[in-house]
Motif scaffolding. Sequence first.
Motif, mmCIF file in Angstrom:
data_model
loop_
_atom_site.group_PDB
_atom_site.id
_atom_site.type_symbol
_atom_site.label_atom_id
_atom_site.label_comp_id
_atom_site.label_asym_id
_atom_site.label_seq_id
_atom_site.Cartn_x
_atom_site.Cartn_y
_atom_site.Cartn_z
ATOM 1 N N ALA A 1 0.850 -1.190 0.000
ATOM 2 C CA ALA A 1 0.000 0.000 0.000
ATOM 3 C C ALA A 1 0.880 1.232 0.000
ATOM 4 O O ALA A 1 2.014 1.204 0.487
ATOM 5 C CB ALA A 1 -0.921 0.014 1.215
ATOM 6 N N THR A 2 0.353 2.276 -0.575
ATOM 7 C CA THR A 2 1.047 3.552 -0.549
ATOM 8 C C THR A 2 0.130 4.567 0.108
ATOM 9 O O THR A 2 -1.037 4.305 0.355
ATOM 10 C CB THR A 2 1.402 4.022 -1.969
ATOM 11 O OG1 THR A 2 0.189 4.166 -2.720
ATOM 12 C CG2 THR A 2 2.309 3.024 -2.656
ATOM 13 N N GLY A 3 0.651 5.734 0.389
ATOM 14 C CA GLY A 3 -0.159 6.768 1.001
ATOM 15 C C GLY A 3 0.267 7.015 2.429
ATOM 16 O O GLY A 3 0.989 6.225 3.035
ATOM 17 N N PRO A 4 -0.176 8.112 2.990
ATOM 18 C CA PRO A 4 0.283 8.501 4.322
ATOM 19 C C PRO A 4 -0.168 7.565 5.430
ATOM 20 O O PRO A 4 0.411 7.580 6.518
ATOM 21 C CB PRO A 4 -0.309 9.904 4.509
ATOM 22 C CG PRO A 4 -1.467 9.960 3.573
ATOM 23 C CD PRO A 4 -1.075 9.123 2.407
ATOM 24 N N LEU A 5 -1.186 6.726 5.190
ATOM 25 C CA LEU A 5 -1.676 5.819 6.225
ATOM 26 C C LEU A 5 -1.250 4.379 5.991
ATOM 27 O O LEU A 5 -1.756 3.465 6.649
ATOM 28 C CB LEU A 5 -3.208 5.903 6.313
ATOM 29 C CG LEU A 5 -3.786 7.275 6.652
ATOM 30 C CD1 LEU A 5 -5.299 7.208 6.744
ATOM 31 C CD2 LEU A 5 -3.194 7.810 7.945
ATOM 32 N N ALA A 6 -0.315 4.146 5.071
ATOM 33 C CA ALA A 6 0.162 2.789 4.813
ATOM 34 C C ALA A 6 0.686 2.185 6.112
ATOM 35 O O ALA A 6 1.409 2.824 6.872
ATOM 36 C CB ALA A 6 1.262 2.808 3.750
ATOM 37 N N GLY A 7 0.303 0.943 6.381
ATOM 38 C CA GLY A 7 0.705 0.263 7.599
ATOM 39 C C GLY A 7 -0.301 0.373 8.728
ATOM 40 O O GLY A 7 -0.193 -0.345 9.721
ATOM 41 N N LEU A 8 -1.287 1.250 8.605
ATOM 42 C CA LEU A 8 -2.306 1.413 9.631
ATOM 43 C C LEU A 8 -3.371 0.331 9.457
ATOM 44 O O LEU A 8 -3.897 0.131 8.372
ATOM 45 C CB LEU A 8 -2.962 2.792 9.510
ATOM 46 C CG LEU A 8 -3.902 3.203 10.641
ATOM 47 C CD1 LEU A 8 -3.099 3.567 11.881
ATOM 48 C CD2 LEU A 8 -4.779 4.377 10.209
ATOM 49 N N ARG A 9 -3.682 -0.353 10.543
ATOM 50 C CA ARG A 9 -4.696 -1.410 10.506
ATOM 51 C C ARG A 9 -6.009 -0.882 11.067
ATOM 52 O O ARG A 9 -6.063 -0.403 12.205
ATOM 53 C CB ARG A 9 -4.241 -2.618 11.315
ATOM 54 C CG ARG A 9 -3.196 -3.464 10.597
ATOM 55 C CD ARG A 9 -2.823 -4.684 11.428
ATOM 56 N NE ARG A 9 -2.055 -5.643 10.646
ATOM 57 C CZ ARG A 9 -1.607 -6.799 11.117
ATOM 58 N NH1 ARG A 9 -1.835 -7.133 12.385
ATOM 59 N NH2 ARG A 9 -0.924 -7.618 10.336
ATOM 60 N N VAL A 10 -7.065 -1.003 10.264
ATOM 61 C CA VAL A 10 -8.390 -0.503 10.644
ATOM 62 C C VAL A 10 -9.374 -1.653 10.574
ATOM 63 O O VAL A 10 -9.461 -2.351 9.568
ATOM 64 C CB VAL A 10 -8.842 0.638 9.710
ATOM 65 C CG1 VAL A 10 -10.242 1.115 10.073
ATOM 66 C CG2 VAL A 10 -7.846 1.791 9.746
ATOM 67 N N LEU A 11 -10.133 -1.844 11.645
ATOM 68 C CA LEU A 11 -11.195 -2.835 11.680
ATOM 69 C C LEU A 11 -12.524 -2.088 11.604
ATOM 70 O O LEU A 11 -12.852 -1.300 12.482
ATOM 71 C CB LEU A 11 -11.104 -3.650 12.977
ATOM 72 C CG LEU A 11 -11.959 -4.915 13.057
ATOM 73 C CD1 LEU A 11 -11.499 -5.930 12.009
ATOM 74 C CD2 LEU A 11 -11.884 -5.519 14.460
#
Length: 432
Positions: A32-42
């Motif tokens: 993933a790219t973008g400023p929130l790459a790596g953020l996990r959202v449920l």
Amino acid sequence: MSERTQPPPAARAATETPAETPAVAPAPAPAATGPLAGLRVLELGQLIAGPFAGKTLADFGAEVVKIEPPGDGDPLRRWRMLHEGTSVWWQVQSRGKHSVVADLRTPEGRDDVRRLAAEADVLIENFKPGAMEKWGLGPDVLMADNPGLIVLRISGYGQSGPYRDLPGFAVVAEAMGGLRHLMGEPGRPPVRAGVSLGDTLAALHGVIGVLLALQARSRSVSAEAPKGRGQVVDVALYESVFNCMESLLPEYAAFGAVRQPAGSALPGIAPSNAYRCADGQAVIGGNGDSIFRRLMQAIGRDDLAADPTLADNAGRAARADALDAAITAWTVQRPVAEVVAVLQAAQVPAGRIYTVADIAADPHYAARGMLQTAHTPDGLALQVPGVVPRLDGTPGAIGRPAPTLGQDTAAVHARWLGRPAAAVRDETDGVA
């Protein structure tokens, strides 16, 4: 999905791990790219407000796992116009997400969600207040497992107050927030905008809250809290509408003024309205001091341009009806295209009123990347809105297409929880 991304096969496997593998190492997160790459959202909840917040986070690189009930999944899959049994709206609202099936009515489903929440950075829910607590999934439980978890809760009236337990939809929120009273013509019943503004406004306020909470969490990292401290973001639909009501409340507090509907005009600000033309209507905003003078000169009313009593908004607002009549006398003799061309050449904000057909054909929309292409699982190409807002350094992008129901159950359980994919397939009875 952007035009650069090829559509996946219709029957894409839920996981690449062979069924006979006795154990599985956690797979790497999707690229993933973008400023929130790596953020996990449920993402829990259904329909519009919570899922719109999840869609926005996914557009900027977050890995969004959407929990859906077995059987039919999110009701939005079947709302409005369907292609091959699935709403084309689904391709917008759920783009970039991963679908995991879990039945919150069962202990097993609730246990799955609790374990996934322990691995998440953000949890989104838009159930009626108290539902998560009834299932044993309230913030106190989830944050005991995961102190860094940020819980976004979107509801009609918020998590507290005398109305908290009432059912709340966007239609009610727009009325209670003060918006519906102002929409429509004077003396006529109020109208609605035709889209669920209360839901989308709440979703955007929710995204703001999540980003603020992430910033606060990053500043609270310590030995005792290695991920930082999470918190609850409480968003009410009616408050999100009310927050956009500009001077409504202070004018009432100071003067007892109860603003009334004014059709297409903007009360107290003039001239700004929709004006009849020979073949339709044009919207014109001539309410800046210098803009007003240019507008009057463009329509041949130099006398009004030079009138000192119209030099500021207070004078113009007092004569709004007369100004609208002067403008209409000019516009009604000309087609919309001519009106817009003349006024834009004079640097006066003006435009025609777009239908979706106008939007789809507009070169500015295309040049700005606002008309993207997505594909349904069977290959149907759809135009979908692009990503907003635009960031020049770390832009968002439309990632994977909207998932089929339960498509990612096994893969997410393997990646987040390290569970064998074959076991997950057996437990979900083939849904994955």
